[in-house]
Design a protein around this motif. Structure first.
Motif, PDB file in Angstrom:
ATOM      1  N   UNK A   1       4.384   1.974   5.415  1.00 16.28           N
ATOM      2  CA  UNK A   1       2.994   1.632   5.708  1.00 16.28           C
ATOM      3  C   UNK A   1       2.217   2.852   6.192  1.00 16.28           C
ATOM      4  N   UNK A   2       2.861   3.667   7.023  1.00 14.47           N
ATOM      5  CA  UNK A   2       2.215   4.875   7.538  1.00 14.47           C
ATOM      6  C   UNK A   2       1.938   5.864   6.406  1.00 14.47           C
TER       7      UNK A   2
ATOM      8  N   UNK B   1      11.830   1.363   8.133  1.00 13.32           N
ATOM      9  CA  UNK B   1      11.499   1.859   6.796  1.00 13.32           C
ATOM     10  C   UNK B   1      10.136   1.323   6.344  1.00 13.32           C
ATOM     11  N   UNK B   2       9.926   0.025   6.611  1.00  8.88           N
ATOM     12  CA  UNK B   2       8.647  -0.591   6.243  1.00  8.88           C
ATOM     13  C   UNK B   2       7.498   0.075   6.984  1.00  8.88           C
ATOM     14  N   UNK B   3       7.765   0.339   8.307  1.00  4.93           N
ATOM     15  CA  UNK B   3       6.723   1.009   9.096  1.00  4.93           C
ATOM     16  C   UNK B   3       6.387   2.382   8.520  1.00  4.93           C
ATOM     17  N   UNK B   4       7.455   3.125   8.135  1.00  7.09           N
ATOM     18  CA  UNK B   4       7.246   4.453   7.556  1.00  7.09           C
ATOM     19  C   UNK B   4       6.468   4.373   6.238  1.00  7.09           C
TER      20      UNK B   4
ATOM     21  N   UNK C   1      -1.770   8.319   2.619  1.00  9.89           N
ATOM     22  CA  UNK C   1      -2.174   8.522   1.218  1.00  9.89           C
ATOM     23  C   UNK C   1      -3.576   7.983   0.960  1.00  9.89           C
ATOM     24  N   UNK C   2      -3.877   6.834   1.561  1.00 11.71           N
ATOM     25  CA  UNK C   2      -5.205   6.220   1.389  1.00 11.71           C
ATOM     26  C   UNK C   2      -6.278   7.092   2.030  1.00 11.71           C
TER      27      UNK C   2
END
Length: 304
Positions: A27-28, A22-25, A33-34
């Protein structure tokens, strides 16, 4: 010490793996978004740069526009009207171009009358209303020419409306689009002359006089008046007369209006006496073209 139920260990491991995934998702997703945010910023900057460049280009192009031009048929800064009240045609020149003086008739058949007038000047009005009819008859018959120079000398004497300048622009518009109606408009402007130090006629009233004078191409003339197209030329013409010299005369510069010249000689008589001006015309014509009687050469007398 108990390590707890071994059955719970895989469950806890799955939860930790799920949390990591979930954290990886997240971050991706954040990175995507960035990237989108940065792309949007770059796009906005590019758009702004392009828009700014376009504005600068428009400003540059506008600042390098063709110099303003004067009206056609007024290359001398005046309009020359001859037999049949027909105007001598000339091409338009730059508003700041040096005027080309008309050449007076050298045959002695035609009187040259030149006037420098301001449409707000009361003395100009006196002269014009007194002498317009007899000048018109002389010109129509071919006995004289009239060259009219509109001069906005009193542009500051109309409660801020610059009436003299606007009136000059109006006659210049007529000179450009329908020169043969210039004489009629010139006469109408003095017959309907406002008082000095008043607002003068409005642009609409000027256009009404143009229409009443029978001018053709009215729509073009009306737009020309609304645009103030020849105001810069009129101001330049005033500056040129104030600097001088006045062509085809001994007058060094314009010092007031009306300035009336007949065969280059300045009229200084009454502005409200048509007979006096007629007499001046006759005398100026005689003085210009009379041929002096030659003095006989004495011969020797023989003494033989």
């Amino acid at each position: 010490m108990s390590n707890g139920d071994p059955a719970q260990r895989p469950i806890n491991g799955e939860r930790r793996a799920a949390a990591r995934d979930k954290a990886r998702q997240l971050r991706e997703a954040h990175r995507k978004q960035e990237r989108r945010r940065r792309a949007a910023i770059r796009s906005t900057i590019i758009t702004l740069v392009v828009a700014a460049a376009a504005i600068v280009a428009v400003v540059i192009v506008s600042s390098i526009h063709e110099p303003s031009r004067g009206p056609a048929n007024m290359a001398s800064d005046g309009i020359l009207i001859g037999k049949g009240m027909k105007v001598d045609r000339t091409s338009a020149a730059a508003a700041d171009a040096k005027p080309v003086a008309n050449k007076p008739d050298s045959s002695g058949q035609t009187v040259s009358i030149v006037t420098y007038v301001d449409y707000l000047c009361p003395y100009c009005g006196d002269f014009e209303r007194t002498n317009a009819d007899q000048i018109g008859k002389l010109v129509d018959s071919g006995a004289a020419t009239i060259e009219i120079h509109p001069i906005p000398l009193l542009a500051s004497h109309s409660n801020g409306t610059k009436y003299s300048l606007r009136a000059d622009n109006a006659v210049a518009c007529v000179a450009n689009y329908d020169p043969n109606s210039f004489w009629a408009l010139n006469k109408a402007l003095f017959e309907n002359q406002p008082q000095e130090n008043t607002a003068g006629l409005t642009d609409q009233q000027l256009k009404n006089l143009v229409k009443q004078s029978g001018a053709k191409n009215y729509d073009s003339i009306a737009k020309c008046i609304d645009d103030g197209r020849y105001e810069q030329w009129a101001q330049n013409a005033l500056d040129r007369t104030l600097t001088g010299p006045i062509p085809n005369s001994s007058v060094k510069q314009l010092k007031g209006t009306p300035l009336v010249l007949v065969n280059g000689k300045q009229y200084g008589g009454s502005l409200t006496d048509a007979d006096e001006f007629r007499g001046f015309i006759v005398k100026a014509q005689a003085d210009t073209y009379s041929t002096p009687t030659p003095t006989p050469t004495p011969t020797a007398t023989s003494t033989k």
